[in-house]
Motif scaffolding. Structure first.
Motif, PDB file in Angstrom:
ATOM      1  N   SER A  11       0.862  -1.181   0.000  1.00  9.97           N
ATOM      2  CA  SER A  11       0.000   0.000   0.000  1.00  9.97           C
ATOM      3  C   SER A  11       0.893   1.224   0.000  1.00  9.97           C
ATOM      4  CB  SER A  11      -0.924   0.004   1.221  1.00  9.97           C
ATOM      5  OG  SER A  11      -0.178   0.089   2.415  1.00  9.97           O
ATOM      6  N   TRP A  12       0.321   2.362  -0.425  1.00  8.96           N
ATOM      7  CA  TRP A  12       1.056   3.627  -0.465  1.00  8.96           C
ATOM      8  C   TRP A  12       0.059   4.766  -0.404  1.00  8.96           C
ATOM      9  CZ3 TRP A  12       0.315   0.255  -4.449  1.00  8.96           C
ATOM     10  CH2 TRP A  12      -0.333   0.724  -5.581  1.00  8.96           C
ATOM     11  N   LYS A  13       0.545   5.930   0.018  1.00 12.12           N
ATOM     12  CA  LYS A  13      -0.310   7.120   0.080  1.00 12.12           C
ATOM     13  C   LYS A  13      -0.506   7.654  -1.334  1.00 12.12           C
ATOM     14  CE  LYS A  13       0.942   8.579   4.734  1.00 12.12           C
ATOM     15  NZ  LYS A  13      -0.102   7.823   5.339  1.00 12.12           N
ATOM     16  N   SER A  14      -1.769   7.977  -1.660  1.00 12.15           N
ATOM     17  CA  SER A  14      -2.090   8.444  -2.999  1.00 12.15           C
ATOM     18  C   SER A  14      -3.219   9.462  -2.946  1.00 12.15           C
ATOM     19  CB  SER A  14      -2.501   7.252  -3.865  1.00 12.15           C
ATOM     20  OG  SER A  14      -2.913   7.674  -5.134  1.00 12.15           O
ATOM     21  N   HIS A  15      -2.951  10.684  -3.360  1.00 16.47           N
ATOM     22  CA  HIS A  15      -3.970  11.737  -3.461  1.00 16.47           C
ATOM     23  C   HIS A  15      -4.842  11.832  -2.213  1.00 16.47           C
ATOM     24  CE1 HIS A  15      -2.765  12.094  -7.605  1.00 16.47           C
ATOM     25  NE2 HIS A  15      -2.970  10.823  -7.779  1.00 16.47           N
ATOM     26  N   GLY A  16      -4.215  11.896  -1.050  1.00 16.16           N
ATOM     27  CA  GLY A  16      -4.948  12.084   0.191  1.00 16.16           C
ATOM     28  C   GLY A  16      -5.531  10.824   0.784  1.00 16.16           C
ATOM     29  N   GLY A  17      -5.357   9.700   0.110  1.00 21.31           N
ATOM     30  CA  GLY A  17      -5.866   8.426   0.625  1.00 21.31           C
ATOM     31  C   GLY A  17      -4.774   7.380   0.577  1.00 21.31           C
ATOM     32  N   THR A  18      -5.187   6.138   0.663  1.00 25.86           N
ATOM     33  CA  THR A  18      -4.246   5.024   0.579  1.00 25.86           C
ATOM     34  C   THR A  18      -4.633   4.142  -0.582  1.00 25.86           C
ATOM     35  OG1 THR A  18      -3.924   5.064   2.970  1.00 25.86           O
ATOM     36  CG2 THR A  18      -3.263   3.063   1.827  1.00 25.86           C
ATOM     37  N   ALA A  19      -3.643   3.776  -1.386  1.00 28.72           N
ATOM     38  CA  ALA A  19      -3.869   2.867  -2.510  1.00 28.72           C
ATOM     39  C   ALA A  19      -3.216   1.532  -2.189  1.00 28.72           C
ATOM     40  CB  ALA A  19      -3.274   3.446  -3.783  1.00 28.72           C
TER      41      ALA A  19
END
Length: 69
Positions: A11-19
């Motif tokens: 998982s990784w941080k993406s555009h204010g959320g987690t992907a």
């Protein structure tokens, strides 16, 4: 430094959320990936990942990824 291998769920941080997604490859040399030039080396690798949600590819440094169980 964290090490990942092909098929690892991360998982990784993406555009204010987690992907979340899967590691597709370890990049250890300068190359074109995910629509951009990636600067990488054996000592400073990056990882190409595929997003579970969007199906898109992204490239991240190991410190930006978290291994999921």
């Amino acid at each position: 430094m964290a090490e990942f291998k092909k098929g690892d769920r991360v998982s990784w941080k993406s555009h204010g959320g987690t992907a979340e997604g899967e590691v597709e490859e370890k990049i250890t040399e300068d190359t074109e990936a995910a629509g951009r030039t990636v600067r990488a080396s054996r000592d400073d690798p990056q990882y190409k990942v595929r997003s579970e949600k969007s199906g898109g590819d992204a490239v991240h440094k190991p410190g930006a990824l978290k291994k999921e169980s």
